[in-house]
Design an enzyme around this catalytic site. Structure first.
Site, mmCIF file in Angstrom:
data_model
loop_
_atom_site.group_PDB
_atom_site.id
_atom_site.type_symbol
_atom_site.label_atom_id
_atom_site.label_comp_id
_atom_site.label_asym_id
_atom_site.label_seq_id
_atom_site.Cartn_x
_atom_site.Cartn_y
_atom_site.Cartn_z
ATOM 1 N N GLU A 1 6.999 -10.210 3.423
ATOM 2 C CA GLU A 1 6.591 -9.076 4.258
ATOM 3 C C GLU A 1 5.518 -9.492 5.258
ATOM 4 O O GLU A 1 4.406 -8.946 5.269
ATOM 5 C CB GLU A 1 6.148 -7.905 3.385
ATOM 6 N N GLU B 1 14.642 -6.995 -1.553
ATOM 7 C CA GLU B 1 13.917 -5.986 -2.330
ATOM 8 C C GLU B 1 14.542 -4.635 -2.035
ATOM 9 O O GLU B 1 14.847 -4.328 -0.879
ATOM 10 C CB GLU B 1 12.432 -5.906 -1.943
HETATM 11 C C1 BGP Z 1 6.813 -4.642 -1.382
HETATM 12 C C2 BGP Z 1 6.271 -5.902 -1.954
HETATM 13 C C3 BGP Z 1 6.358 -6.057 -3.425
HETATM 14 C C4 BGP Z 1 6.388 -4.748 -4.146
HETATM 15 C C5 BGP Z 1 7.207 -3.674 -3.545
HETATM 16 C C6 BGP Z 1 7.070 -2.316 -4.171
HETATM 17 O O1 BGP Z 1 5.947 -4.199 -0.397
HETATM 18 O O2 BGP Z 1 6.826 -7.063 -1.368
HETATM 19 O O3 BGP Z 1 5.391 -6.962 -3.839
HETATM 20 O O4 BGP Z 1 5.591 -4.536 -5.157
HETATM 21 O O5 BGP Z 1 6.948 -3.544 -2.181
HETATM 22 O O6 BGP Z 1 5.817 -1.782 -3.871
HETATM 23 P P1 BGP Z 1 4.875 -1.162 -4.953
HETATM 24 O O7 BGP Z 1 4.699 -2.205 -5.980
HETATM 25 O O8 BGP Z 1 3.613 -0.843 -4.249
HETATM 26 O O9 BGP Z 1 5.576 0.041 -5.469
#
Ligand code: BGP
Length: 493
Positions: free
Chosen positions: A199, A389
């Site tokens: 990201e 993701e």
């Molecule tokens: C993205 C990241 C992850 C992650 C995911 C979910 O931004 O790359 O590391 O955790 O989002 O976000 P969160 O954990 O805040 O729910």
């Protein structure tokens, strides 16, 4: 028809949210290890304890508040979720076996920089850290699982953050280059798929990348961005030099975005937001130079980047082989949001979309947005793509018999795979893999919570660190298994 043969199906995690063992095996501290838990539903931010240059101490919950010269530290009386996380460090064999049982042929994980170079810029790498990942990759291959490695996932070494202001400094780029060369060389033949910087469009703003005030200082923020791009391009170049078989991608948080209405001013507001938040980062890493709209913006703001000779060429030589992105939700933009009654949100985060609903954490759920994204990205770059993701952070209930019936998560995943399939079958985009986020429960990056769970595998641990860490299969585990083993043909819920 359907997903191509050999499509990569798996899941994704990040070291600082999953591994634990925060000082084991010679690991050093990362900024992530100094960030406490928060409470996403009640809007309580994660916090970071800081020592100021005059020796006084403070605590902040917002990166904009980090004072100049502040150094983060670990307070021994405070609970830090990353220190044990869900303890992949001691459960990796058992966990990889479960991933294989689900039908994975790819597993996305990140290497923790401070396991390899404890301070980020040490003379010699830490052999124990190198060996740990070598064992993990070999274990994956035992089951026919290809590792997909994120080189940098929200884990700036604390030393580089405290002493050099993280990515604001060229020193961090140099240290990163050495780290990249070390891991590409060591894992040659074991890892073929790589992502440079997780990201990257969020990273430059992220508290975990440097604890100083660069975010409130535009010049520093742009310099940090430049350094991240230079770092990413170096990673691609070194990766290709070490092994031409390496296949290296970028990684962008790429939510879908819409104009609030067909008013041309709203359409323009959406374009400006998308340029700034997403396309800029893809344009640089796929094309190898800053786009005109960004150059104009920096000119208006009086920003002059400090570059080293050869940097511009490097950006061109270090363009990526493929485009990967995280996809959770979509945002809506208007030129004058203040004039729209009954709509929440702001210009930066987007407005409420009346056609869509949101998760318990307020993330808008929008499966069609994923198909829209795949089309827009493919139209723009014509590169192979991977969704690295995607998932639903939700509260799970463990029933008295131990079962976890997460039908809401099954529906979320089903609906998104359906749209990916349409993008492949109907629109003809080149999509080669899918690794939903946090397929085993891990700490939330945004909130530090455990109860915000994404997993198909449950881990017994709560927000205060209680729990024996045992693993159990949720209902979604069996759904994923069926989908993966049928190469996305059997999607029935
Ligand atoms: C993205 C990241 C992850 C992650 C995911 C979910 O931004 O790359 O590391 O955790 O989002 O976000 P969160 O954990 O805040 O729910």
């Amino acid at each position: 028809m359907g997903f191509p043969k050999g499509f990569l199906w798996g899941g994704a995690t990040a070291a600082n949210q999953y591994e634990g063992g925060y000082l084991s095996g010679g690991k050093g501290l990362a900024v992530a290890d100094t960030i406490t838990g928060g409470d996403g539903i009640h809007g309580i931010q994660r916090k970071i304890f800081l020592e100021l240059p005059d020796g006084t101490k403070t605590v902040v919950g917002n990166r904009e508040e980090v004072p100049a010269g502040a150094k983060a530290y670990v307070d021994p009386d405070v609970y830090y979720p990353s220190h044990v996380a869900t303890d992949f460090y001691h459960h990796w064999k058992e966990d990889i076996e479960l991933f294989a049982e689900m039908g994975f042929n790819v597993y996305r994980l990140s290497i923790n920089w401070t396991r390899i170079y404890p301070n980020g810029d040490d003379e010699e790498p830490n052999e124990e850290g190198l060996q740990f990942y070598e064992d993990v990759f070999k274990e994956c291959h035992k089951y026919g699982i290809e590792p997909l490695v994120t080189i940098y996932h929200f884990d700036c070494p604390l030393h580089l953050a405290n002493e050099y202001d993280g990515w604001v400094s060229r020193h961090t780029v140099d240290a990163f280059e050495k780290y990249c060369r070390t891991i590409f060389t060591r894992y040659k033949g074991l890892v073929k798929y790589w992502l440079t910087i997780n990201e990257i469009n969020i990273n430059a703003n992220f508290m975990m990348n440097g604890v100083h005030e660069h975010i409130s200082n535009k010049q520093n923020a742009e310099q940090a961005r430049w350094h991240l791009f230079v770092g990413s391009a170096k990673a691609v170049k070194i990766g290709h030099e070490v092994d031409p078989e390496n296949y290296i991608g970028l990684m962008i948080a790429h939510g879908a975005s819409y104009p609030y209405s067909c008013n041309p001013e709203d359409v323009m507001a959406e374009i400006e937001n998308s340029h700034r938040r997403k396309w800029f980062y893809g344009d640089v890493q796929c094309r190898g130079y800053y786009p005109e709209y960004k150059l104009k913006e920096m000119e208006r703001d009086g920003i002059v980047l400090k570059k080293e000779p050869g940097d511009d060429e490097l950006l061109k030589e270090g363009v990526v082989d493929f485009y990967s992105f995280s996809y959770y939700s979509s945002s809506t933009f208007a030129a004058h949001p203040e004039n729209i009654p009954g709509v929440e949100g702001n210009q930066e985060r987007g407005l409420t979309n009346p056609y869509l609903s949101a998760s318990e954490w307020g993330w808008i759920v929008d499966p069609v947005g994923l198909r829209i994204n795949l089309n827009q990205i493919y139209d723009r770059y014509h590169l192979p793509m991977m969704v690295v993701e995607n998932g639903l952070g939700a509260l799970d209930t463990v029933e008295p018999d131990g079962s976890i019936n997460d039908d809401y998560r099954i529906k979320y995943i089903h609906d998104h795979i359906v749209e990916m399939k349409k993008a492949v079958e109907i629109d003809g985009v080149d999509l080669f893999g899918y690794t939903p986020w946090g397929h085993i429960d891990i700490v939330s990056a945004g909130t530090g919570e455990m109860r915000k769970r994404y997993g198909f595998i449950y881990v017994d641990k709560d927000d205060d660190g209680n729990g024996d860490l045992h693993r159990s299969r949720k209902k979604s585990f069996y759904y994923i298994q069926k989908v993966y083993k049928s190469n996305g043909e059997d999607l029935d819920m």
